[in-house]
Design an enzyme around this catalytic site. Structure first.
Site, PDB file in Angstrom:
ATOM      1  N   SER A 191      -1.262   1.165   1.657  1.00 19.89           N
ATOM      2  CA  SER A 191      -0.783   1.440   0.314  1.00 19.89           C
ATOM      3  C   SER A 191       0.360   0.501  -0.065  1.00 19.89           C
ATOM      4  CB  SER A 191      -0.408   2.918   0.195  1.00 19.89           C
ATOM      5  OG  SER A 191      -0.252   3.302  -1.141  1.00 19.89           O
ATOM      6  N   ASP A 388     -11.339   4.757  -3.145  1.00 20.93           N
ATOM      7  CA  ASP A 388      -9.964   4.784  -3.652  1.00 20.93           C
ATOM      8  C   ASP A 388      -9.866   3.993  -4.953  1.00 20.93           C
ATOM      9  OD1 ASP A 388      -7.135   5.048  -3.714  1.00 20.93           O
ATOM     10  OD2 ASP A 388      -6.919   3.118  -2.703  1.00 20.93           O
ATOM     11  N   HIS A 445      -8.355   6.586   0.113  1.00 18.70           N
ATOM     12  CA  HIS A 445      -7.142   5.800   0.319  1.00 18.70           C
ATOM     13  C   HIS A 445      -6.727   5.741   1.786  1.00 18.70           C
ATOM     14  CE1 HIS A 445      -3.541   3.931  -1.332  1.00 18.70           C
ATOM     15  NE2 HIS A 445      -2.765   4.763  -0.643  1.00 18.70           N
TER      16      HIS A 445
END
Length: 471
Positions: A191, A388, A445
Site C-alpha cells: 500500500s 483491489d 489489497h
C-alpha cells in the site's frame, strides 16, 4: 556488550582512536511488565524486550521477541520478531511494514502472513501454515510512532523523515542480536509501502555507503531484495488508473464509458496539471492541493458510483474484510502484558496520516527513487491483487513499465505470462533482470490473505534471489 570489529580493536590497542562507549544490558519493570533492556551506545537507542511470550507463534523451539525501541525522548517504537521455523541460524532476515500512511504492521502479522491467523472470525488465533517465517526470520515494525502499539512523541511527517528511525531500530536490533548482522536482509511492504519501500531501501543503501567511507558509524545492512504489493508510488500514473480500472477491471464495471471519458478529461485538464505543479514546486501547499484536487474530481466521484469496497471491489463498501477479530485480541490486557505492549492498540490512527497529508507526501512521486534502487541491482518485486481498486494492478503495472533501468525497453515489451503454483494459474508475471511485476488473480489489497500459498511461494523465490517463476 559492545562487539568490536577487528580493525577497531587494533586501532584501540594502538591508541589511534578513543575508546567508544559500551553497550549495556539490564532489566526494568514498567506497568507490571519485566523487560530485558539493551542500551545501544552508538545510536543512543534503548531496546526493551520480552522473550517467548507464547503469543501467536506456538511452533515448538521457535523463539520470538517483542517490545519497544526508544529512539528519543518519549519516542517508543513497537516491534515483534519471530525466528524462522526452519534453520533460523542461517535463514535471512525480513522486515515488514504496512502502509497507511500510519497503519500498524500487526495487520500484516495477523491478517496476512504472520505465524498465526484468525480463521472464520474466531476470537483466538491458530497456527498459519503459510507464514512467511517458513522461509525467513521476520521482524514486524509499528511505525511511525503513534501507530499500532507505538506511542509517544511523533516527529515523522513524511516518508523521508520516517526512514532514519527505521534504520536506527535496525541498528539497535543488530547490536543486540549480532548473529543477524551478516544475514541477507529483505524489505517487504504494501500500500503506502509504495512510498516506504523505495525510500527505506534507498536510505539503507546510502547509510551503507556512508559507513563504508567512515562518515557514519554503524552496521552495514546486507539488503538484497525489496517487495511491494498493491503499492502507491506515483499519483500522476495511478490517479489515471482509477478510471481505467473502474471501467475495465476483470470483475464488474464500476463506471460506464461516458463517465470514464468525463473523468479522463478532468484528469488531463485539472488533476494532472495540479500534480505537475506539485512536482515542479515541491512545496507542501502545491502537493496538498494536488492531492485534494484529484480526490475531488477523480477518486470521490468514482467512489460514489455504488456499494463496493475499495480494497476488494467484489464486496460491499462496509464489509469488514479481511475480518478484524485480531484487533480485540490485541487489546486484551493479558495479551498486551505477555508481548510487552504498554499502549492500547490502534490500527490506523488519524494523526500520523494527517501529518503526512499536511506535508503533501501523498502526492510526491517515489518513481525516481524506485528506479535508483532497481538500478543498484537489488532484487525487486512489484505485485498486486487484481480485485483491489485503491492501489490497483493496472496502475501498479503502469508504474512498473515507467521504471527507468537498463532493461526498461525490454521490460515494457515483455508480455505478461501465466504464473502457476503447483500447476494452477494464479496470476500473470513478467521479469527482466532483477525486476519483476506480478498480477495476482482473485486477490484484494492484502494479497497474502487472499492467496496465502501463492504469496509464500513468491516471497520465497524473491528472497532467495531466484526471480519469479511458475511451479
Amino acid at each position: 556488550m559492545l562487539v568490536l570489529k577487528s580493525w577497531l580493536l587494533a586501532a584501540l590497542v594502538a591508541g589511534a582512536v578513543p575508546a567508544l562507549p559500551q553497550d549495556s544490558i539490564s532489566s526494568v519493570v514498567k506497568r507490571g511488565i519485566e523487560y530485558t533492556v539493551f542500551n545501544h551506545a552508538a545510536t543512543g537507542a534503548t531496546l526493551e524486550i520480552v522473550a517467548n511470550s507464547g503469543i501467536c507463534e506456538t511452533t515448538p523451539g521457535v523463539n520470538q521477541y517483542s517490545g519497544y525501541l526508544s529512539v528519543g525522548e518519549d519516542m517508543n517504537m513497537f516491534f515483534w520478531f519471530f525466528e524462522s521455523r526452519y534453520e533460523p541460524h542461517t535463514a535471512p532476515l525480513t522486515a515488514w511494514f504496512n502502509g497507511g500512511p500510519g497503519c500498524s504492521s500487526m495487520i500484516g502479522l495477523f491478517q496476512e502472513h504472520g505465524p498465526c491467523h484468525f480463521v472464520d472470525n474466531e476470537t483466538t488465533p491458530s497456527i498459519n501454515p503459510y507464514s512467511w517465517n517458513t522461509h525467513s526470520n521476520m521482524l514486524y515494525i509499528d511505525q511511525p510512532i503513534g501507530v499500532g502499539f507505538s506511542y509517544g512523541n511523533d516527529p515523522v511527517n513524511s516518508t523521508v523523515t520516517a526512514a532514519p528511525f527505521v534504520w536506527k531500530l535496525l541498528q539497535a536490533f543488530y547490536a543486540h542480536f549480532p548473529e543477524y548482522e551478516s544475514r541477507e536482509f529483505n524489505l517487504f511492504t504494501e500500500s503506502y509501502g509504495g512510498h516506504y519501500g523505495p525510500e527505506f531501501a534507498h536510505y539503507i543503501q546510502q547509510q551503507n555507503a556512508a559507513i563504508a567511507t567512515g562518515s557514519v558509524i554503524g552496521e552495514p545492512i546486507n539488503l538484497v531484495s525489496l517487495g511491494i504489493n498493491n503499492g502507491w508510488f506515483d499519483s500522476s500514473i495511478q490517479e489515471k488508473s482509477y478510471i481505467t480500472y473502474a471501467l475495465e477491471n476483470p470483475y464488474r464495471p464500476l463506471i460506464n464509458a461516458s463517465a470514464a471519458a468525463k473523468y479522463t478529461h478532468d484528469y488531463e485538464t485539472i488533476c494532472a496539471p495540479a500534480l505537475q505543479n506539485c512536482s515542479t514546486l515541491t512545496t507542501a501547499d502545491a502537493c496538498r492541493t494536488a492531492a485534494d484536487t484529484c480526490a475531488d474530481i477523480i477518486e470521490d466521484p468514482i467512489l460514489s458510483t455504488g456499494d463496493w469496497n475499495v480494497y476488494d471491489i467484489r464486496r460491499p463498501a462496509d464489509d469488514p474484510f479481511p475480518p478484524e477479530t485480531y484487533v480485540d485480541y490485541l487489546r486484551d490486557e493479558a495479551v498486551m502484558k505477555a508481548i510487552g505492549a504498554r499502549s492500547s492498540y490502534v490500527e490506523c490512527p488519524d494523526e500520523p496520516y494527517v501529518k503526512f497529508a499536511e506535508t503533501g507526501d501523498l502526492s510526491r512521486s517515489l518513481l525516481s527513487t524506485l528506479s535508483t534502487v532497481i538500478q543498484s541491482g537489488l532484487q525487486v518485486l512489484i505485485w498486486a491483487g487484481d480485485a483491489d481498486w485503491i492501489c490497483n494492478w493496472v496502475g501498479v503495472h503502469d508504474v512498473a513499465n515507467a521504471v527507468e533501468f537498463p532493461g526498461q525497453k525490454a521490460f515494457q515489451h515483455t508480455p505478461l505470462q501465466p504464473y502457476e503454483v503447483d500447476g494452477v494459474p494464479r496470476g500473470m508475471v513478467k521479469s527482466v533482470g532483477n525486476f519483476s511485476f506480478l498480477r495476482v488473480f482473485e486477490a484484494g489489497h492484502e494479497v497474502p490473505y487472499y492467496q496465502p500459498k501463492t504469496a509464500l511461494q513468491v516471497f520465497g523465490q524473491i528472497i532467495r534471489g531466484e526471480g519469479v517463476y511458475s511451479t
